[in-house]
Design a protein around this motif. Sequence first.
Motif, PDB file in Angstrom:
ATOM      1  N   TYR A 193       0.802  -1.219   0.000  1.00 27.94           N
ATOM      2  CA  TYR A 193       0.000   0.000   0.000  1.00 27.94           C
ATOM      3  C   TYR A 193       0.839   1.275   0.000  1.00 27.94           C
ATOM      4  CZ  TYR A 193      -3.982  -3.057   1.004  1.00 27.94           C
ATOM      5  OH  TYR A 193      -4.955  -4.033   0.940  1.00 27.94           O
ATOM      6  N   GLN A 267      -8.252  -4.577   5.891  1.00 27.58           N
ATOM      7  CA  GLN A 267      -8.649  -3.237   5.472  1.00 27.58           C
ATOM      8  C   GLN A 267     -10.164  -3.086   5.457  1.00 27.58           C
ATOM      9  OE1 GLN A 267      -7.434  -0.274   1.883  1.00 27.58           O
ATOM     10  NE2 GLN A 267      -7.939  -2.344   1.228  1.00 27.58           N
ATOM     11  N   GLY A 306      -3.861   2.065  -0.065  1.00 29.62           N
ATOM     12  CA  GLY A 306      -4.737   1.268   0.776  1.00 29.62           C
ATOM     13  C   GLY A 306      -4.433   1.497   2.238  1.00 29.62           C
TER      14      GLY A 306
END
Length: 394
Positions: A193, A267, A306
Motif C-alpha cells: 500500500y 482493510q 490502501g
Amino acid sequence: MTHDDDRPTSAGHNTRLVRSGANPRGFHGFVNPPVYHGSTVLFPDTATMRSRGQKYTYALRGTPTTDALEEALDGLEGSAGTILLPSGLAAVTVPLLAFLSAGDHVLIVDSVYTPTRRFADSVLTRMGVAVEYFDPAVGEGLASLMRPETRVVFLEAPGSNTFEMMDIRAASGIAHAGGAVAMLDNTWATPLYFRPLEHGVDLSIHALTKYPGGHSDLLMGSVSANAATYDRLRDTQMALGINVAPDDTSLVLRGLKTMGIRLERHQESALQLAHWLEGCDEVARVLHPALPSFSGHALWKSQFSGSSGLFSIVLRGGGMTEAAAFLDALKLFGLGYSWGGFESLAVVADLSDRILAKAPSEGPVIRLQIGLEDVADLRADIENGLAAVNRLKD
C-alpha cells in the motif's frame, strides 16, 4: 538468483507475492525454497577459501533461505538490497547506528514508535548524537530544523497510535537538501500500500513480525535500501553480527504468499468498524487516515493505495478507569501490544512521551487491531466494551 526468472515482471501484487522467493527449477521442483540450518560452509580448496570466491562463506552472511526472503522484499519494495534482522525494533536501530556517529544530529518525528524514541533517548544520546523531535504537521518548516550536522531524518507515517500523516516526498527532499538520509518505518502500510523509495525515502523499515508474518508466531524485521545506502547498511549489519533464524525466515516467506488477501480483509473489516464507530456517542473521534473525517486524510489519499487493520478510537471523556473498563469487557479482542496477526487486539495507547504531537484531549486513546474474525462478532464485542464505559457513568 533464488527467484523464478519466468515470473511476470508487471503482475499484480498477489501474483508477485505468490511467486516471490521461489525457484522450483533450482530446487528439484519443490515450490518452496529449502530451509538451510547451519553455520559452517565448506570451501573446495584453500585458494577459494582465501579469496572467498564462492557465493556462500558463512551462514551469518546469508544462505539460500535468507536470500529468498531478501529478494522477495526487494521485489516488493523496489530496493537495491534488503537486510533481515531478528525484530522490528532491530530494523529501526541498525540503520540508525549505520548512519549516525558522535557529534551528529538526528531529526525524529514526534509520533514515532515508542521503542524508537527509547533507543534514541538512551543509546544514541550516550553515543553523543543530538536527538531532536519534530511535529508531524511541521510541513516545510522541517527545513528550518536541519543543521549542518544533521545526518538522519527519521519518519513514520501514519504515526504510531494516533496516525498523523505527512508529505513524505517533501520531507525526504528536505533531508537530502541538507545532506541527510531519510528513513521511514512503513510497517502499517506494508509495501503493498506504500513504497517509500518511490517517494524519495532512502531506507524502508518493516516489522515483518506484523503483516508479512501474519500469524503472531515470530519476530523479524527488515530494512530495504536504495543503491546509495545499501552497502553501508549491509556492512553495519555484518559488523554487528546480526542475522535471522532459518525457520522464522521460512515462516515469513510462507506468510507473504497470503499477505495480499489478508490485508484486503483487514482493510475492509477495519473500515466497516471505523465508519460505525464514528456514529457511536461514546466515541469522540476515530483516528483512521482512510476516513474522510480524519485531519490527514488528503495526505493519506494522495500517497497511499490502501489501509491496513490498525486504527484508534478516542473515548468521550474519562481516563484510565474508563479505558480499563472498555478493555476488560472485551472477549474476542485480546489485550496485547503487537498487531498484524490474524487475531483482533486492543490496548490503551500511552502517549505520555509526546513532546509536540500531544495526545487527544477528549479522553483515552484505544488502539484496535482488526483481525480476520467476522465483523458482526467484532462489533458486538466493541459494543460490550462501550456498554461497560457507560455503566461507569450511571
